[in-house]
Design a protein around this motif. Sequence first.
Motif, PDB file in Angstrom:
ATOM      1  N   LEU A   4       5.626  -5.825   5.212  1.00  0.00           N
ATOM      2  CA  LEU A   4       5.729  -5.957   3.761  1.00  0.00           C
ATOM      3  C   LEU A   4       7.086  -5.413   3.356  1.00  0.00           C
ATOM      4  CD1 LEU A   4       2.234  -4.586   2.658  1.00  0.00           C
ATOM      5  CD2 LEU A   4       2.886  -6.956   3.024  1.00  0.00           C
ATOM      6  N   GLU A   6       9.612  -4.781   0.136  1.00  0.00           N
ATOM      7  CA  GLU A   6       9.807  -4.758  -1.310  1.00  0.00           C
ATOM      8  C   GLU A   6      11.272  -4.977  -1.665  1.00  0.00           C
ATOM      9  OE1 GLU A   6       6.806  -1.289  -0.491  1.00  0.00           O
ATOM     10  OE2 GLU A   6       8.671  -2.061   0.364  1.00  0.00           O
ATOM     11  N   CYS A  22       7.398  -8.287  -3.410  1.00  0.00           N
ATOM     12  CA  CYS A  22       6.969  -7.821  -2.094  1.00  0.00           C
ATOM     13  C   CYS A  22       6.631  -9.052  -1.266  1.00  0.00           C
ATOM     14  CB  CYS A  22       5.762  -6.911  -2.209  1.00  0.00           C
ATOM     15  SG  CYS A  22       5.030  -6.471  -0.615  1.00  0.00           S
ATOM     16  N   MET A  32      -3.414  -7.774  -2.562  1.00  0.00           N
ATOM     17  CA  MET A  32      -2.122  -7.097  -2.480  1.00  0.00           C
ATOM     18  C   MET A  32      -1.938  -6.301  -3.757  1.00  0.00           C
ATOM     19  SD  MET A  32       0.411  -9.987  -0.831  1.00  0.00           S
ATOM     20  CE  MET A  32       1.678  -8.792  -0.358  1.00  0.00           C
ATOM     21  N   TRP A  34       0.136  -2.511  -5.659  1.00  0.00           N
ATOM     22  CA  TRP A  34       1.232  -1.556  -5.760  1.00  0.00           C
ATOM     23  C   TRP A  34       0.733  -0.131  -5.996  1.00  0.00           C
ATOM     24  CZ3 TRP A  34       6.200  -3.278  -5.080  1.00  0.00           C
ATOM     25  CH2 TRP A  34       6.391  -4.675  -5.134  1.00  0.00           C
ATOM     26  N   HIS A  48      -3.511  -4.007  -8.590  1.00  0.00           N
ATOM     27  CA  HIS A  48      -3.594  -4.950  -7.491  1.00  0.00           C
ATOM     28  C   HIS A  48      -4.113  -6.292  -7.964  1.00  0.00           C
ATOM     29  CE1 HIS A  48      -7.815  -3.530  -7.405  1.00  0.00           C
ATOM     30  NE2 HIS A  48      -8.104  -4.623  -6.713  1.00  0.00           N
ATOM     31  N   SER A  68       0.974 -13.236  -7.990  1.00  0.00           N
ATOM     32  CA  SER A  68       1.285 -13.588  -6.606  1.00  0.00           C
ATOM     33  C   SER A  68       1.557 -15.077  -6.513  1.00  0.00           C
ATOM     34  CB  SER A  68       0.134 -13.193  -5.671  1.00  0.00           C
ATOM     35  OG  SER A  68      -1.017 -13.957  -5.957  1.00  0.00           O
ATOM     36  N   CYS A  92       4.511  -1.434  -1.993  1.00  0.00           N
ATOM     37  CA  CYS A  92       3.618  -2.569  -1.897  1.00  0.00           C
ATOM     38  C   CYS A  92       2.581  -2.257  -0.812  1.00  0.00           C
ATOM     39  CB  CYS A  92       4.439  -3.803  -1.522  1.00  0.00           C
ATOM     40  SG  CYS A  92       3.502  -5.282  -1.159  1.00  0.00           S
TER      41      CYS A  92
END
Length: 118
Positions: A4, A6, A22, A32, A34, A48, A68, A92
Amino acid sequence: QVQLVESGGGLVQAGDSLRLSCAASGRTFNIMGWFRQAPGKEREYVGHISRRNTYYADSVQGRFTISSDNAKTTVYLQMNSLKPEDTAVYYCAADGTWYSGSLRPNYWGQGTQVTVSS
């Protein structure tokens, strides 16, 4: 190998906006999100995204937006109306459990610094 990465951190003034990205490699993820860690403080949950549903900490609700891409390989954190108290390293994270009281992602990025000046 899962990674991952960022990007997008930086120095901004209070009231400004910033977008973090990310990018995941090695696999896709259904969950996913933060976290962030300010100097001298514990790492804290930011929010998330899970199957297009988003969840946020009270401290960022209404100011931050997580999204996302359709491929489930990139997650974004749009941060608006930034405050000096948002200054932190933002991480992330992906996969694992994201329930209140059991926040245990399996994968972590290396972090990106966000500094908000007053």
